[in-house]
Design a protein around this motif. Structure first.
Motif, short mmCIF file in Angstrom:
data_model
loop_
_atom_site.label_atom_id
_atom_site.label_comp_id
_atom_site.label_asym_id
_atom_site.label_seq_id
_atom_site.Cartn_x
_atom_site.Cartn_y
_atom_site.Cartn_z
N THR A 1 5.87 5.75 3.77
CA THR A 1 5.37 5.98 2.41
C THR A 1 4.86 4.70 1.76
O THR A 1 4.05 4.76 0.82
CB THR A 1 6.47 6.58 1.53
N ALA B 1 2.89 10.76 3.27
CA ALA B 1 3.34 9.71 4.20
C ALA B 1 2.43 9.67 5.43
O ALA B 1 1.97 10.70 5.92
CB ALA B 1 4.79 9.96 4.60
N GLU B 2 2.20 8.47 5.92
CA GLU B 2 1.31 8.26 7.07
C GLU B 2 2.13 8.12 8.35
O GLU B 2 3.06 7.31 8.42
CB GLU B 2 0.46 7.01 6.86
N THR B 3 1.78 8.90 9.36
CA THR B 3 2.48 8.85 10.64
C THR B 3 1.62 8.24 11.75
O THR B 3 2.15 7.87 12.80
CB THR B 3 2.89 10.27 11.08
N ARG B 4 0.32 8.11 11.53
CA ARG B 4 -0.57 7.60 12.57
C ARG B 4 -0.62 6.07 12.53
O ARG B 4 -0.57 5.45 11.47
CB ARG B 4 -1.97 8.17 12.38
N GLY C 1 7.05 9.71 8.73
CA GLY C 1 6.00 8.77 8.36
C GLY C 1 6.46 7.68 7.42
O GLY C 1 7.63 7.56 7.05
N ARG D 1 0.85 -1.18 0.00
CA ARG D 1 0.00 0.00 0.00
C ARG D 1 0.90 1.24 0.00
O ARG D 1 1.81 1.34 0.83
CB ARG D 1 -0.90 0.00 1.23
N PHE E 1 1.33 5.30 0.52
CA PHE E 1 0.71 6.40 1.26
C PHE E 1 1.23 7.74 0.73
O PHE E 1 2.43 8.00 0.77
CB PHE E 1 1.04 6.29 2.76
N GLU E 2 0.32 8.53 0.21
CA GLU E 2 0.65 9.88 -0.28
C GLU E 2 -0.37 10.86 0.29
O GLU E 2 -1.55 10.82 -0.10
CB GLU E 2 0.62 9.92 -1.82
N PRO F 1 -4.37 4.18 10.96
CA PRO F 1 -4.50 3.97 9.51
C PRO F 1 -3.54 2.91 8.97
O PRO F 1 -3.88 2.18 8.03
CB PRO F 1 -4.19 5.36 8.94
N LEU F 2 -2.34 2.84 9.55
CA LEU F 2 -1.38 1.83 9.11
C LEU F 2 -1.87 0.42 9.46
O LEU F 2 -1.73 -0.51 8.66
CB LEU F 2 -0.02 2.09 9.74
#
Length: 492
Positions: free
Chosen positions: A306, A220-223, A304, A215, A217-218, A226-227
């Motif tokens: 990516t 970047a996901e830091t939480r 985060g 997956r 992430f755009e 959601p991950l």
């Protein structure tokens, strides 16, 4: 936690782990909680928190990877496995390698580690209890004195003990084909373990990546949440993909690309086809949280993940396991355990699987094989099978033939001549349990002459089949043998 305090970690009403004090009082892994509390009334019970276990264990795994071993597999938090031959050569032997592992664990602020060496993961885990180094090829001899209960199959253990097979060595001495035929698939796996064999070889990485799911992430996901949600979705996708390819994986690598450094973080977990999508998501949650606590994910707009990726490793053909039939609440090992339990209660032939093969009649084409047994009488459906019943096939095939009477309008029994002709026209049919009905039409007969060359063995059979429709709406498949009619199957 002080060693003198008896503590047990439980899940699903069973003990997963316990302290030395609790073990001294008689508490054991897999023991039911009520039994454990009866043996140790002062036992402190702690519910398992898998996410916290993964999160707390990850820093130690990373330390061991950087200090001692380049590659590790996490069987569960607290238990690691790694190929030892290369690292042992590098550090100057197994003894030196074990000392470095213990020292690294102690310096990280944990209790002293237990380290063992053997040919298989199971034997190495046992060897670690006493810090033993089992020489190559001696694993079966090392396991031989242990009681069969150490194999972790309670019902099989009970059955083996009743037969006088009380040790692992006694089980290993049995012929493999006899074990599989008598006790089933679960015992066959235990027999391999007892002989010092590994179900799948331990390896770090396959040379070709297959069935990878990822997956992007755009931004970047830091939480964490959601991950974890993405990991659950990816795990569902991966399970469906592997099932479609009829393969299972021995290991599962979780990898993440970091936005602020461009580097990747990864961790390998033992899978063996038994981790559900939810179990994968729980491990990812603990892993990502550990990375976040260590500051690896960065912070602010430049931090985060990516890309999150799940890579299956150690692919092997699926061997008849169909976890989807039972939902994700039961693992294949648990299904085998339940089947073995029913077999122990009702008999070996009480639990069967269906095999489709060749034959002339409907009952001949479907055979039931006791669960865990090999199909030693496999027959090709393609044939040729002269005299085979044509389509359409009956909906109900009786486990035993039902006595029947087929007569003409005057009440005379219908016979089949040597020229395979009906001497009189059928007019009435009576089947035990179904009453009597008027015959509207018929088709056949279809003769069957089988194994006529072995009359002494009692296998020769000469019969004829007839399809009959009646005015009560039923259609029957009848068989005549030695001038006696019987109902073999019912259409519709």
């Amino acid at each position: 936690m002080p060693d003198e305090l008896p503590v047990a970690v439980v899940s699903g009403g069973a003990v997963l782990a316990c302290s030395d004090t609790a073990r001294t009082a008689g508490v054991r892994r897999r023991m039911r909680l009520r039994v454990a509390q009866a043996r140790c009334p002062e036992l402190r019970v702690v519910d398992r928190d898998l996410e916290a276990e993964v999160r707390e264990f990850e820093p130690l795994v990373r330390r061991l990877e950087s200090d001692v071993l380049a590659h590790l597999e996490v069987i569960r938090p607290g238990l690691l496995v790694a190929p030892a031959r290369g690292p042992a050569r590098y550090w100057g032997g197994e003894t030196t390698l074990a000392e470095r592992l213990r020292r690294s664990v102690t310096e990280a602020g944990h209790t002293t580690a237990q380290v063992g060496f053997a040919d298989t993961v199971f034997a190495a885990a046992l060897a670690a209890r006493t810090g033993r180094i089992v020489p190559p090829g001696d694993t079966a001899a090392f396991l031989a004195p242990y009681p069969v209960g150490i194999l972790g199959r309670p019902r099989l253990t009970e059955l083996l003990q009743r037969l006088g097979l009380t040790t692992v060595g006694a089980l290993a001495a049995l012929p493999a084909e006899r074990v599989s035929a008598r006790f089933g698939a679960q015992a066959a796996g235990a027999h391999r373990t007892a002989r010092g064999l590994e179900g799948r070889p331990l390896a770090v990485r396959d040379t070709v990546d297959q069935h990878v799911v990822k997956r992007i992430f755009e931004p970047a996901e830091t939480r964490v949440e959601p991950l974890v949600f993405a990991a659950k979705s990816l795990a569902d996708q991966l399970h469906e993909q592997l099932a479609g390819a009829a393969v299972v994986c021995a290991r599962l690598e979780v990898a993440a690309d970091l936005a602020h450094t461009g580097q990747s973080l990864a961790r390998v977990f033992r899978h063996e086809g038994r981790l559900s999508a939810l179990a994968v998501a729980e491990r990812v949650r603990g892993l990502v949280q550990a990375w976040a606590d260590a500051g690896d994910l960065g912070d602010g707009e430049n931090g985060g993940i990516t890309r999150l990726m799940l890579r299956p490793e150690g692919l092997a053909p699926a061997t008849g396991r169909q976890q989807a039939l039972f939902g994700e609440t039961l693992t294949p090992e648990e299904v085998e355990r339940v089947a073995a339990r029913v077999q122990a209660l009702l008999g070996h032939a009480a639990v069967t699987r269906v095999e489709i093969g060749g034959g002339r009649g409907p009952a001949d084409q479907i055979r039931r094989i006791p669960y865990g047994d090999e199909d030693t009488n496999r027959r090709l459906p393609a044939g040729p099978w002269p005299g085979q019943l044509p389509a359409p096939h009956p909906a109900t095939v009786f486990p035993r033939l039902l006595p029947a009477a087929l007569t003409d309008i005057g009440g005379t029994a219908v016979e089949v001549s040597a020229r395979l002709e009906l001497a009189v026209h059928p007019a009435a049919l009576r089947v035990d349990g179904y009453g009597e009905a008027r015959v509207l039409g018929w088709a056949g007969p279809w003769p069957v002459l089988e194994q006529w060359w072995e009359p002494e063995a009692g296998l020769a059979r000469r019969i004829a089949r007839l399809q009959v429709t009646c005015d009560d709406g039923r259609a029957w498949l009848l068989v005549i043998e030695k001038s006696r009619w019987a109902a073999e199957a019912l259409y519709g």
